[in-house]
Design an enzyme around this catalytic site. Structure first.
Site, PDB file in Angstrom:
ATOM      1  N   ALA A  57       0.854  -1.190   0.000  1.00  0.00           N
ATOM      2  CA  ALA A  57       0.000   0.000   0.000  1.00  0.00           C
ATOM      3  C   ALA A  57       0.890   1.240   0.000  1.00  0.00           C
ATOM      4  O   ALA A  57       2.059   1.171   0.374  1.00  0.00           O
ATOM      5  CB  ALA A  57      -0.874  -0.024   1.254  1.00  0.00           C
TER       6      ALA A  57
ATOM      7  N   GLY B 122       0.542  -5.205   0.855  1.00  0.00           N
ATOM      8  CA  GLY B 122      -0.595  -5.172  -0.057  1.00  0.00           C
ATOM      9  C   GLY B 122      -0.239  -5.705  -1.432  1.00  0.00           C
ATOM     10  O   GLY B 122      -1.097  -6.249  -2.137  1.00  0.00           O
TER      11      GLY B 122
ATOM     12  N   GLU C 134      -0.609  -9.253  -1.195  1.00  0.00           N
ATOM     13  CA  GLU C 134      -2.043  -9.569  -1.084  1.00  0.00           C
ATOM     14  C   GLU C 134      -2.707  -9.558  -2.467  1.00  0.00           C
ATOM     15  O   GLU C 134      -3.599 -10.363  -2.733  1.00  0.00           O
ATOM     16  CB  GLU C 134      -2.721  -8.575  -0.146  1.00  0.00           C
TER      17      GLU C 134
ATOM     18  N   GLU D  72       3.902  -5.342   7.133  1.00  0.00           N
ATOM     19  CA  GLU D  72       2.935  -4.507   7.867  1.00  0.00           C
ATOM     20  C   GLU D  72       3.236  -4.445   9.351  1.00  0.00           C
ATOM     21  O   GLU D  72       3.093  -3.403   9.988  1.00  0.00           O
ATOM     22  CB  GLU D  72       1.507  -5.038   7.664  1.00  0.00           C
TER      23      GLU D  72
END
Ligand code: 3HC
Length: 708
Positions: free
Chosen positions: A89, A128, A131, A151
């Site tokens: 992210a 992310g 992911e 994270e």
């Protein structure tokens, strides 16, 4: 979209439907969409690291939707341009109002796509980014790719379905380890645990493209990762695993919010319906992301990157070429420093005029390499290559070819000056000369050479091959390109560089010195030494000051003949309590080096304090912590006042990477700001330290309260 990409939609073999919809195909400034032989290829190009910011998310969701609806497309190949697959992210968006589409929405859309989506992974697929890959229906990685969930290092959990999808692909224990450590694994290991489906050592795109073609031919709809149950079924047979994992890692997780939340979300994948698992992950993610630890850790992330930027350094300054390193001094520090360069693939010549010391240094290096290989920290091939790059000599002449010379000798000005005048005589013109001094005046050391512009401090932290910090001391005459070289060298050997000016102890040790004084004052106020350690350790430092003194050795600079018993430390040395090495210092140590409090030391200190006649004080743990930390924060402001650090965040970076200050508090300066600088000032005044308060600290308070 490029001309090429636009043309691709007119390729022979594409259907009328594709041609008809070509006019409404999505375009984006950060991604291209090409169609070739029934495969849609989405290539995201958002430098520097393809972070999944709003523009990227929007491009992805729009393109995937479009491909899903497009009958001519049989499968989608998703890859990134530049140095890496999605690095996660966009961290800069956290702490601001969320922007649609959210990452979970994008990821869900990819997974729900009726056409198989194939991820082609290179560089680092992180957070992310990984992911996104998990939501794809097939993952191909190039052999050099690395993957991980960082994270936790940002105080969060994988919040785009990672905690639910990962344990559907890899065994739960591996999933927990990956998510709670933040560690990266290589492609081969990822394949061995089921995280990627195919590792290629040739051309990634070609391999991923043919995988996409194969999947496009399948009559079966793509299997969604969140619908897979085979791997999870195994985890369901061992519900006690989660508590065991938490218990086994209790020390590592102490004080941190994220690991327990990760385990709770992963547990929900096992014992709750699927939608509830995803919903729990989301709510835990949001509360962590909006919490204090995550904000502090984001500060740490950007502070480390900012620290490598030198204000005022002209943009066109080029660092010097460093192809060979010479190190003077084969002690623990010199040999630890050598290991960094060897592992980075640079030849090192280690020089010491004492043959026995040189032999000890060489065996320390080979032992450390062997241990690293046997414990899996060092790849065996790299370990062998590294050892082959090492040479040694008793003669300074061996340093003549080195591009970078680092002195790591005994910490006295005379010794350092003698070595630097000898280096000046042998080093090639243009070589960078560095001292590893921890306290001394680098200007004075530079002045003994005829080339002070080539001299600077490179202060490594012990153990030098482990601690991440490299304090770069810029002397008065250090040339810009020498400074730029030092920053580049630090990055090459995996260190976090911070530039400091010349001052006693630079940034880190100068503040440590202040804490040492604060510790002495607490002892004189009658505070039990073990309570001081307990308060510091409860705050999150791995060791209290007394355990640290014992580890370093109490007899540094002490001699039996000259000892006058003027300090507690001298009195302990006189009784042969010199720290861990004599099994006794401030603590008693058993044969496994486990510490226990010593009544003898308590009595010795009580006697010492009684002689000084200091009035005892009753202090709470909070007050003890403030008395230790607030003077350090004040010293940080004094360092800024004097221009010895560029920014407050550099001081945070020093303490987190050099002294293991708990990153979750953001470092001393960030921590001080969060507590309230006005509170710090009034506490310092209450401690009788009003005269020492930095003007920058006072003005920071004034500007914090200024109404604009
Ligand atoms: N978001 C925003 N900016 C990022 C970023 C990210 N995820 N990752 C890197 N950057 C920026 C850096 O700030 C730096 O900017 P600058 O040049 O202006 O200082 C630039 O990209 C280059 O970064 P590095 O200097 O770190 O480059 P390296 O080549 O040394 O390392 C990297 C590359 C390994 C990708 C490293 O940058 C990294 O580890 N990035 C962070 C990865 C991460 O933590 N991802 C998880 C984010 S949280 C998440 O995904 C939540 C999700 O679960 C919902």
């Amino acid at each position: 979209m490029s001309h090429d990409a636009q043309q691709a939609f007119g390729l022979p073999g594409t259907s009328k439907a594709a041609d008809a919809s070509a006019s409404d195909r999505p375009v984006s400034e950060v991604a291209t969409l090409r169609l070739e032989a029934g495969i849609a290829e989405i290539v995201v190009d958002a430098p520097p690291v393809n972070a999944l910011g709003q523009v990227v998310r929007d491009a992805l969701i729009t393109m995937v939707r479009w491909c899903d609806a497009e009958p001519a497309i049989g499968a989608i190949l998703l890859r990134c341009a530049g140095r890496t697959f999605f690095a996660g992210a966009d961290i800069r968006e956290f702490g601001k109002p969320p922007l649609a589409p959210s990452l979970p929405d994008v990821v869900n859309e990819i997974e729900a796509c009726g056409k198989p989506v194939i991820a082609a992974i290179h560089g680092t697929a992180l957070g992310g980014g990984l992911e996104v890959a998990l939501a794809c229906h097939y993952r191909v990685a190039v052999g050099t790719a690395r993957m991980g969930f960082p994270e936790v290092k940002l105080g969060m959990l994988p919040g785009a379905g990672g905690t639910q999808r990962l344990p559907r692909l890899v065994p739960m224990e591996e999933a927990l380890k990956l998510m709670t450590s933040g560690a990266q694994i290589g492609a081969a290991e990822a394949a061995s645990i089921g995280l990627v489906d195919l590792v290629v050592y040739g051309d990634l795109r070609t391999a991923a493209f043919s995988a996409a073609q194969k999947m496009a031919r399948s009559a079966e709809p793509p299997l969604r990762t969140s619908h897979r149950h085979d791997v999870l079924a195994k985890a369901r047979t061992d519900p006690g695993m989660f508590d065991r994992f938490l218990e086994a890692n209790a020390k590592r997780f102490r004080g941190l919010d994220a690991p327990a939340a990760i385990v709770a979300a992963a547990r929900a994948a096992v014992d709750r319906p699927q939608e509830e698992g995803f919903a729990l992950e989301r709510s835990l993610f949001v509360s962590l992301r909006d919490g204090g630890q995550a904000a502090a850790l984001r500060h740490v992330f950007f502070a480390e990157r900012e620290a490598a930027k030198i204000p005022g350094l002209p943009a066109d300054v080029q660092g010097r070429t460093i192809d060979a390193v010479g190190i003077v001094g084969a002690g623990t520090m010199g040999s630890g420093i050598a290991i960094n360069f060897l592992l980075a693939g640079l030849p090192v010549v280690l020089v010491d005029t004492d043959e026995a010391a040189l032999d000890r240094g060489l065996s320390h290096i080979s032992r450390t390499m062997e241990q690293g290989v046997s414990q899996g920290r060092i790849d065996s091939v790299n370990g062998e290559k590294a050892v082959a790059l090492l040479s040694s000599s008793l003669d300074f002449a061996a340093l003549a070819e080195a591009d970078l010379l680092i002195e790591a000798a005994y910490e006295t000005m005379d010794v350092k000056c003698d070595i630097f005048s000898r280096l000046d005589a042998v080093a090639r013109s243009g070589a960078v000369l560095a001292t590893n001094t921890s306290y001394l005046d680098v200007d004075k050391i530079a002045a003994v050479t005829k080339r002070p512009q080539d001299v600077l401090g490179l202060h490594f932290f012990s153990p030098a091959n482990v601690m991440k910090l490299l304090e770069i001391v810029r002397a008065e005459k250090t040339a810009d390109d020498v400074l730029a070289t030092a920053i580049a060298v630090a990055k090459r050997i995996g260190k976090v560089p911070v530039v400091a000016g010349v001052a006693y102890g630079f940034i880190g040790n100068r503040m440590l010195h202040v804490r040492r004084k604060a510790v002495e004052n607490l002892l004189l106020a009658g505070v039990d030494l073990y309570r001081i350690d307990a308060v510091v350790e409860a705050f999150g430092m791995p060791m209290g000051p007394f355990r640290m003194y014992d580890l370093a050795g109490l007899d540094l600079g002490w001699s039996k003949v000259a000892s006058t018993g003027a300090t507690i430390q001298e009195r302990l040395c006189e009784r042969n309590r010199r720290g861990q090495k004599t099994n006794a210092g401030y603590y008693d140590y058993d044969d496994k080096r486990r510490p226990s409090p010593s009544q003898f030391v308590r009595d010795l200190i009580r006697e010492f304090v009684a002689e000084r006649g200091a009035p005892p004080m009753t202090l709470s743990d909070d007050q003890i912590r403030e008395r230790l930390l607030f003077p350090m924060i004040n010293e940080g402001y004094r360092i800024l006042d004097e221009g010895k650090a560029f920014r407050a965040s550099d001081i945070d970076t020093v303490w987190i990477n050099g002294y293991a200050w708990p990153a979750r508090t953001g470092g001393p300066m960030y921590y001080g700001e969060q507590l309230g600088l006005d509170h710090i000032i009034s506490s310092l005044e209450g401690m009788g330290l009003a005269d020492t308060i930095a003007s920058g600290l006072r003005s920071a308070v004034r500007s914090a309260f200024r109404v604009t």
